[in-house]
Design a protein around this motif. Structure first.
Motif, mmCIF file in Angstrom:
data_model
loop_
_atom_site.group_PDB
_atom_site.id
_atom_site.type_symbol
_atom_site.label_atom_id
_atom_site.label_comp_id
_atom_site.label_asym_id
_atom_site.label_seq_id
_atom_site.Cartn_x
_atom_site.Cartn_y
_atom_site.Cartn_z
ATOM 1 N N LYS A 39 0.833 -1.208 0.000
ATOM 2 C CA LYS A 39 0.000 0.000 0.000
ATOM 3 C C LYS A 39 0.870 1.262 0.000
ATOM 4 C CE LYS A 39 -0.611 0.338 4.963
ATOM 5 N NZ LYS A 39 -1.481 0.314 6.102
ATOM 6 N N LEU A 40 2.028 1.205 0.674
ATOM 7 C CA LEU A 40 2.937 2.354 0.662
ATOM 8 C C LEU A 40 3.645 2.475 -0.687
ATOM 9 C CD1 LEU A 40 4.547 2.243 4.233
ATOM 10 C CD2 LEU A 40 2.765 3.782 3.381
ATOM 11 N N ARG A 87 2.427 1.641 -3.581
ATOM 12 C CA ARG A 87 1.460 2.236 -4.525
ATOM 13 C C ARG A 87 1.222 3.712 -4.199
ATOM 14 N NH1 ARG A 87 -0.984 -2.816 -3.978
ATOM 15 N NH2 ARG A 87 -2.326 -2.050 -2.318
ATOM 16 N N ARG A 88 0.979 4.007 -2.933
ATOM 17 C CA ARG A 88 0.631 5.383 -2.532
ATOM 18 C C ARG A 88 1.710 6.398 -2.914
ATOM 19 N NH1 ARG A 88 -0.226 7.466 3.621
ATOM 20 N NH2 ARG A 88 -0.470 9.649 3.094
ATOM 21 N N GLN A 97 4.130 5.788 -5.205
ATOM 22 C CA GLN A 97 4.641 5.455 -6.543
ATOM 23 C C GLN A 97 6.108 5.033 -6.490
ATOM 24 O OE1 GLN A 97 3.671 9.030 -8.693
ATOM 25 N NE2 GLN A 97 1.530 8.433 -8.890
#
Length: 156
Positions: free
Chosen positions: A15-16, A18-19, A21
């Motif tokens: 999740k980090l 993706r968040r 990039q």
């Protein structure tokens, strides 16, 4: 000094990744090596993986915004911190997670992480500064630089 660090891809929650990039920052030293995320001080948006408030967070590395009350820097000397020169910023100690560091083209192993400080500006935006100390003889010979990061649990 230290102008970049890497952290193993598998140590950062997806999740980090993706968040923030972080896919754009993936490197792999060889086909057999694990993927790593590269955190460069000269990235357009410099970031650091930091253990803060009981969890891994991706936070801005230093400050380059002149409209911020945070110091315009990426590093802070331990001596400066101990002198009280940054007391007005209420620095909080943080652990910067890292597997490797880079200085002047030389990669070095980081076993437990690096010490940093976090401060908040007038808008409560956080910035993390890598703490520096006088370099050991070995570090100076290895990198040619007279200051080194504060290593957690070791001295190289």
């Amino acid at each position: 000094m230290c102008t970049a660090i890497t952290l193993a891809w598998r140590e950062i929650p997806r999740k980090l990744i993706r968040r923030f990039q972080l896919e754009e920052r993936v490197i792999q030293r060889s086909e057999a090596a694990d993927k790593e995320i590269l955190f460069l001080q000269r990235h357009r948006q410099p970031l650091l993986p930091v253990f803060y408030q009981g969890e891994l967070q991706i936070l801005p590395w230093g400050n380059r915004q002149r409209n911020s009350s945070a110091p315009l820097a990426w590093w802070c000397d331990v001596a400066t911190l101990q002198s009280g020169a940054w007391a007005q910023y209420h620095p909080e100690p943080v652990e910067i997670l890292a597997n490797f560091g880079l200085e002047r083209g030389v990669w070095f192993l980081i076993r437990e992480g690096l010490q940093g400080v976090l401060i908040h500006d007038q808008r409560e935006q956080p910035s993390v500064y890598l703490l520096l100390q006088p370099a050991s003889h070995y570090y100076q010979v290895m990198t040619g630089y007279h200051r080194e990061p504060v290593f957690l649990g070791e001295q190289i």
